[in-house]
Design a protein around this motif. Sequence first.
Motif, PDB file in Angstrom:
ATOM      1  N   LEU A   3      35.252 -67.600 -33.843  1.00  0.00           N
ATOM      2  CA  LEU A   3      36.623 -68.010 -34.143  1.00  0.00           C
ATOM      3  C   LEU A   3      36.798 -68.463 -35.579  1.00  0.00           C
ATOM      4  N   LYS A   9      34.801 -64.275 -37.948  1.00  0.00           N
ATOM      5  CA  LYS A   9      36.231 -64.589 -37.769  1.00  0.00           C
ATOM      6  C   LYS A   9      37.139 -63.503 -38.323  1.00  0.00           C
ATOM      7  N   GLU A  12      38.619 -58.799 -35.000  1.00  0.00           N
ATOM      8  CA  GLU A  12      39.334 -59.105 -33.760  1.00  0.00           C
ATOM      9  C   GLU A  12      38.355 -59.093 -32.586  1.00  0.00           C
ATOM     10  N   HIS A 144      43.331 -65.607 -33.764  1.00  0.00           N
ATOM     11  CA  HIS A 144      42.639 -64.826 -32.734  1.00  0.00           C
ATOM     12  C   HIS A 144      43.444 -64.765 -31.439  1.00  0.00           C
ATOM     13  N   ASN A 176      41.947 -64.853 -41.919  1.00  0.00           N
ATOM     14  CA  ASN A 176      41.279 -63.792 -41.164  1.00  0.00           C
ATOM     15  C   ASN A 176      41.705 -62.435 -41.709  1.00  0.00           C
TER      16      ASN A 176
END
Length: 203
Positions: A3, A9, A12, A144, A176
Amino acid sequence: DILNEAPWKHKEWPSKIEPDELYTSYLSKTVNAAALVFSDQTESITRLKSAHPHLLSMADIIDLDNCPPVQRDFLELYAMSLASQIIAPPVSAFSRAAARLSGQERKCFHKVMDIDEREGSYEQTIARLHRGVSQFITPSEAAHIYVKAARRLQVTGREEEASDIADKILKAGADNAFLPLIQAANGIYLSKWDEALTHVETA
């Protein structure tokens, strides 16, 4: 780790991460049953336990303070293997190992909840995303979880919602690598070509 830590991170992980709302919905159906929750995110455990008093964590049944990581992992794996049901995301090596140890089938949410229950849970997740990144442990966690919601919004004609939520997460500092690409897709759906190009260049 996946995460919040690089490089994980930036990828996906929709098959490894499920929103708390799915667990909450399932736990609401089983209020009279003992339940044990496992997570690397202590904040997520706390959040679930506050909503479900019958929920326990490993720390509630054994003192783990002096356990080295390997011993702790073994104890958690063994405890999980003793459960009458193991509910986990589709891709979870830990729960898969526990299920194999116990000789039972690990179950995903589509096995224990009907479509309406699952979709209702995702709508609650979308509502939490609308309330802002403060509802999540970190901006990266929000990103996420957003991956799961974005696909549903995009295929149901709710691209504007998907774009608004992604914009909030980006402005909150989520870095991300996948998020600008999703926002670029939102821009294409909404015919915001310059905005989409900007996000592609950012990615």
